[in-house]
Enzyme design. Structure first.
Site, short mmCIF file in Angstrom:
data_model
loop_
_atom_site.label_atom_id
_atom_site.label_comp_id
_atom_site.label_asym_id
_atom_site.label_seq_id
_atom_site.Cartn_x
_atom_site.Cartn_y
_atom_site.Cartn_z
N SER A 15 0.83 -1.21 0.00
CA SER A 15 0.00 0.00 0.00
C SER A 15 0.86 1.27 0.00
CB SER A 15 -0.91 -0.03 1.24
OG SER A 15 -1.27 1.26 1.63
N1 LIG Z 1 -7.40 8.65 1.43
C1 LIG Z 1 -6.59 7.57 1.90
C2 LIG Z 1 -6.62 6.46 0.87
C3 LIG Z 1 -6.00 5.20 1.36
C4 LIG Z 1 -6.27 4.00 0.43
O1 LIG Z 1 -6.89 4.12 -0.61
N2 LIG Z 1 -5.82 2.83 0.86
C5 LIG Z 1 -6.05 1.60 0.15
C6 LIG Z 1 -4.80 0.75 0.11
S1 LIG Z 1 -3.45 1.58 -0.66
C7 LIG Z 1 -7.11 0.82 0.92
O2 LIG Z 1 -6.98 0.56 2.08
N3 LIG Z 1 -8.21 0.48 0.27
C8 LIG Z 1 -9.28 -0.27 0.87
C9 LIG Z 1 -10.55 0.50 0.90
O3 LIG Z 1 -10.56 1.70 0.51
O4 LIG Z 1 -11.53 -0.09 1.35
C10 LIG Z 1 -5.16 8.09 2.14
O5 LIG Z 1 -4.85 9.21 1.72
O6 LIG Z 1 -4.37 7.40 2.77
#
Ligand SMILES: N[C@@H](CCC(=O)N[C@@H](CS)C(=O)NCC(=O)O)C(=O)O
EC number: 2.5.1.18
Length: 216
Positions: A15
């Site tokens: 991630s």
């Molecule tokens: N807005 C968040 C986005 C984080 C994100 O999209 N994480 C992904 C993995 S890289 C995730 O956990 N996705 C699962 C979901 O959104 O349910 C940030 O800036 O950290």
């Protein structure tokens, strides 16, 4: 001075957003009155159980994420580069062995979690290198300062039930958990660290505070 509060960061090296939160919290651990606990975790199991698709797999969302990640990486000063074949690196190959290795590190020599996690991120999310083969993991371990004996021992542990059972699942990456008055408070996203600082009563000085001992 009040006792340092425990801040747990659940992350997966697959991630990119986790890497941003990781570097920012590693910087802040020397500035805020907190005790940072790094908690290797996986996202895959949850995606499977809920039938959720990774956001990047939806074409419009994927396109947005690539731009967002580039901007965030610059702002956080993390040398993140999008891998050439995103699907192959992120989805097909994934990070399970690497995360099991980090779990073994956590069990045996947790002081290496920070440098070892960083080396794995440098491989997959900066230099577009493999993190699934034993040789790749051993190379990262050497760069993180682990002896070859220790790295071999940890590699042998990754298929053990102790390691498999200990690897935590998180509902999104990165996830930060703190406890306030006995109640867990969960924050999802590298973009929620300012809110975290406010809840902790600490100052948010942006993602790159002048840290006494920056590693990145
Ligand atoms: N807005 C968040 C986005 C984080 C994100 O999209 N994480 C992904 C993995 S890289 C995730 O956990 N996705 C699962 C979901 O959104 O349910 C940030 O800036 O950290």
């Amino acid at each position: 001075m009040a006792a340092a509060r425990r801040v747990q960061l659940f992350y997966d090296v697959v991630s990119p957003y986790s890497w941003l939160a990781f570097e920012a919290l590693c910087r802040y651990q020397h500035i805020w009155n907190v005790d940072l606990h790094l908690r290797p975790a996986v996202l895959g199991g949850i995606m499977k159980e809920t039938g959720n698709q990774a956001p990047a797999m939806l074409p419009k969302r994927g396109e947005y994420m690539m731009k967002d990640i580039k901007r965030m990486a610059k702002y956080y000063q993390v040398p993140l580069q999008i891998p050439k074949d995103f699907f192959e690196s992120m989805v097909k190959k994934g990070s399970l062995s690497a995360m099991r290795f980090l779990t073994a590190v956590d069990m045996i020599q947790p002081q290496f979690l920070e440098p070892m996690s960083r080396e794995l991120w440098m491989r997959i999310w900066s230099r577009d290198e493999d993190i699934t083969q034993p040789d790749s993991i051993l190379d990262a371990a050497r760069k993180a300062g682990l002896s070859s004996e220790l790295a071999q021992q940890l590699l042998e542990m990754i298929l053990s039930p102790e390691v498999k059972n200990r690897l935590k699942e998180a509902f999104g990456m990165p996830t930060v958990v703190i406890h306030l008055n006995g109640e867990p408070q969960l924050f999802f996203g590298s973009d929620r660290l300012e809110l975290l600082s406010s809840v902790l009563g600490e100052k948010w000085l942006g993602p790159v505070p002048a840290s006494p001992n920056p590693k990145l």
